[in-house]
Design an enzyme around this catalytic site. Structure first.
Site, mmCIF file in Angstrom:
data_model
loop_
_atom_site.group_PDB
_atom_site.id
_atom_site.type_symbol
_atom_site.label_atom_id
_atom_site.label_comp_id
_atom_site.label_asym_id
_atom_site.label_seq_id
_atom_site.Cartn_x
_atom_site.Cartn_y
_atom_site.Cartn_z
ATOM 1 N N LYS B 53 -2.500 1.021 2.914
ATOM 2 C CA LYS B 53 -1.637 -0.155 2.838
ATOM 3 C C LYS B 53 -0.167 0.259 2.889
ATOM 4 O O LYS B 53 0.653 -0.367 3.572
ATOM 5 C CB LYS B 53 -1.933 -0.948 1.558
ATOM 6 C CG LYS B 53 -3.285 -1.663 1.584
ATOM 7 C CD LYS B 53 -3.686 -2.237 0.215
ATOM 8 C CE LYS B 53 -5.074 -2.879 0.290
ATOM 9 N NZ LYS B 53 -5.539 -3.360 -1.040
ATOM 10 N N GLN B 97 -3.682 -3.094 -7.102
ATOM 11 C CA GLN B 97 -4.939 -2.611 -6.522
ATOM 12 C C GLN B 97 -6.060 -2.728 -7.561
ATOM 13 O O GLN B 97 -5.945 -2.228 -8.674
ATOM 14 C CB GLN B 97 -4.767 -1.147 -6.068
ATOM 15 C CG GLN B 97 -5.997 -0.563 -5.392
ATOM 16 C CD GLN B 97 -6.326 -1.267 -4.071
ATOM 17 O OE1 GLN B 97 -5.457 -1.557 -3.270
ATOM 18 N NE2 GLN B 97 -7.600 -1.570 -3.866
ATOM 19 N N ASP B 120 -1.783 -10.934 -2.513
ATOM 20 C CA ASP B 120 -3.227 -10.996 -2.267
ATOM 21 C C ASP B 120 -3.748 -12.433 -2.166
ATOM 22 O O ASP B 120 -4.899 -12.643 -1.774
ATOM 23 C CB ASP B 120 -3.976 -10.268 -3.397
ATOM 24 C CG ASP B 120 -4.269 -8.811 -3.035
ATOM 25 O OD1 ASP B 120 -4.508 -8.540 -1.846
ATOM 26 O OD2 ASP B 120 -4.274 -7.963 -3.947
#
Lengths: 289, 289
Positions: B53, B97, B120
């Site tokens: 990412k 994460q 997200d």
């Protein structure tokens, strides 16, 4: 003959429970839940709903604060009123009766209610929580009509997990939250709508069929599997003759009742449950404080 | 042979577009979008994802602020960090994460990110907006994996309206938002899961089949209709022998590819799209300011 799901009676049971709960709250805290009801203008159907909701709220001991506003009110004045109610400790639930005049943006108004007082469960935060939560939690603010439908299903005392549920309609008020609720009960959930191909045959596969399309008597016996449970969310006024009209659902009751194992009538099915669930949300909003 | 949906290439196209957009933003405002990436502990898979990412973000010109924290960090310290990032004008997106250590409540952490920086798309406000909005709006923060799946489908340039879509899995990260996205594209959407009866035959009816169950090569040719489009969200590591392992999806690719009209490989299908959509969300967060 199928089991006719008596929404009036089941709603009364829920209201009786809420009444006892509110009496206990009053003894404990010397307070009762408060519901602010805002109506803008004089749409006839809205007046009927507001009257019914106000009456039911008072029955269970909820304090109702009525705001009947002229249809000329502008959006910022309405938002100012909602902000006052957001900050008023005597108000636990805020209900804005829809539809609003065209000059006012419904989404902006609904989003201006603080999520904790969102008695209809339409605010994005409450919609999101409904989707995210793993169960149909006791403390969620859930849109009233679909939650009322779920409570009717639960009255049947059958296992919902694994049932094939089909929801006709994808509105934010009914179809979408209904699908979320059924999914959390571990039904296999299909949402069908105006763009669906072979809608009849998909519905004919349903163990549980929820009709929320707003088309009078649209769902006939060819759409329904023998032994299915049919929940009719529709409330449509149709003309019987030049002088008389009557309320019918989205389901052709007299035909479908011969096939279904259980069915809700219109009126007297989902409608009363919607109102009872509004009172539930108001009481939950009080308890969540 | 079916159309193999090349996620790597399609993701690269999206990243190329974002890169140009970010260059234009830089010229106009002398700023670039910033993404804060928080990793707690050293779970191997998380390190791989964070690295991928971070690399992709830098490629398109996003400024990455790395926070690699010890797994002993407590919940309130992590919330304090998120609050700082919430208030930091150089940070447009915040990514935590997952999974987090068991001592930390994931839901509390995700909800502490302000919705506008929720890269997200997991915050209740963004989940609610995704459900409520009538279209798959350009400015919505949409969970990255399901949005990546939708973009893959759109590459096929077929009419999605009316297609029978079946989503296998009902997670908050993939299954539920995937169903919402497909419903807004006017697919007829069915969600199936571990409690579904006759799951195979329901899947066999799908024009579009999205597998998101996390079971290696679970979906075989008997589940798939001739000509169906198959999107494989699974990323499962299985042992080839005592020394070697490999990544496989939830779909038995070598079998299903002979039946499907289009299919995503694993790796190189949905995975790269997820990362590209994270960069999209970060850029949208910047533009929504």
């Amino acid at each position: 003959m199928p089991h006719i799901l008596d929404g009036k009676k089941i709603a009364q049971n829920l209201k009786d429970k809420l009444k006892i709960e509110i009496e206990e709250i009053k003894i404990k805290s010397n307070r009762v839940p408060g519901l602010a009801v805002i109506q803008v203008g004089n749409v006839a159907a809205s007046s009927v709903y507001v009257k019914a909701k106000t009456k039911a709220a008072k029955e269970v001991g909820i304090d109702v604060i009525d705001h009947h506003l002229d249809e000329s009110i502008n959006q910022s004045d309405l938002i100012n009123l909602i902000n006052q109610l957001n900050n008023n400790n005597d108000v636990n639930g805020i209900l804005v009766q829809l539809p609003l005049p065209e000059t006012i943006n419904e989404e902006v108004i609904l989003n201006s209610i603080v999520p904790g007082k969102d008695a209809d469960g339409f605010h994005p935060v409450n919609v999101g929580k409904l989707s995210i939560s793993q169960t149909n939690d006791e403390n969620l603010m859930i849109p009233c009509t679909p939650y009322g439908c779920l409570l009717l299903l639960k009255e049947l005392n059958i296992k919902l997990a694994g049932k094939n549920a089909v929801v006709i309609g994808r509105s934010n008020i009914v179809g979408k939250p209904m699908a979320q609720l059924l999914l959390k009960e571990s039904c296999t959930v299909t949402t069908v709508h105006s763009k669906t191909v072979n809608i009849e045959s998909i519905c004919k596969n349903a163990d549980i069929l929820v009709a929320a399309i707003g088309k009078p008597e649209f769902v006939n016996k060819d759409w329904v599997k023998e032994g299915a449970i049919v929940i009719d969310v529709g409330i449509n006024r149709i003309n019987v003759n030049e002088e008389k009209s009557k309320l019918v659902g989205d389901v052709l009751f007299n035909e479908v009742k011969n096939i279904a194992s259980a069915i809700t009538p219109v009126p007297g099915g989902v409608g009363p449950m919607t109102i009872a669930c509004l009172l539930r949300n108001t009481t939950i909003a009080f308890k969540n404080l």
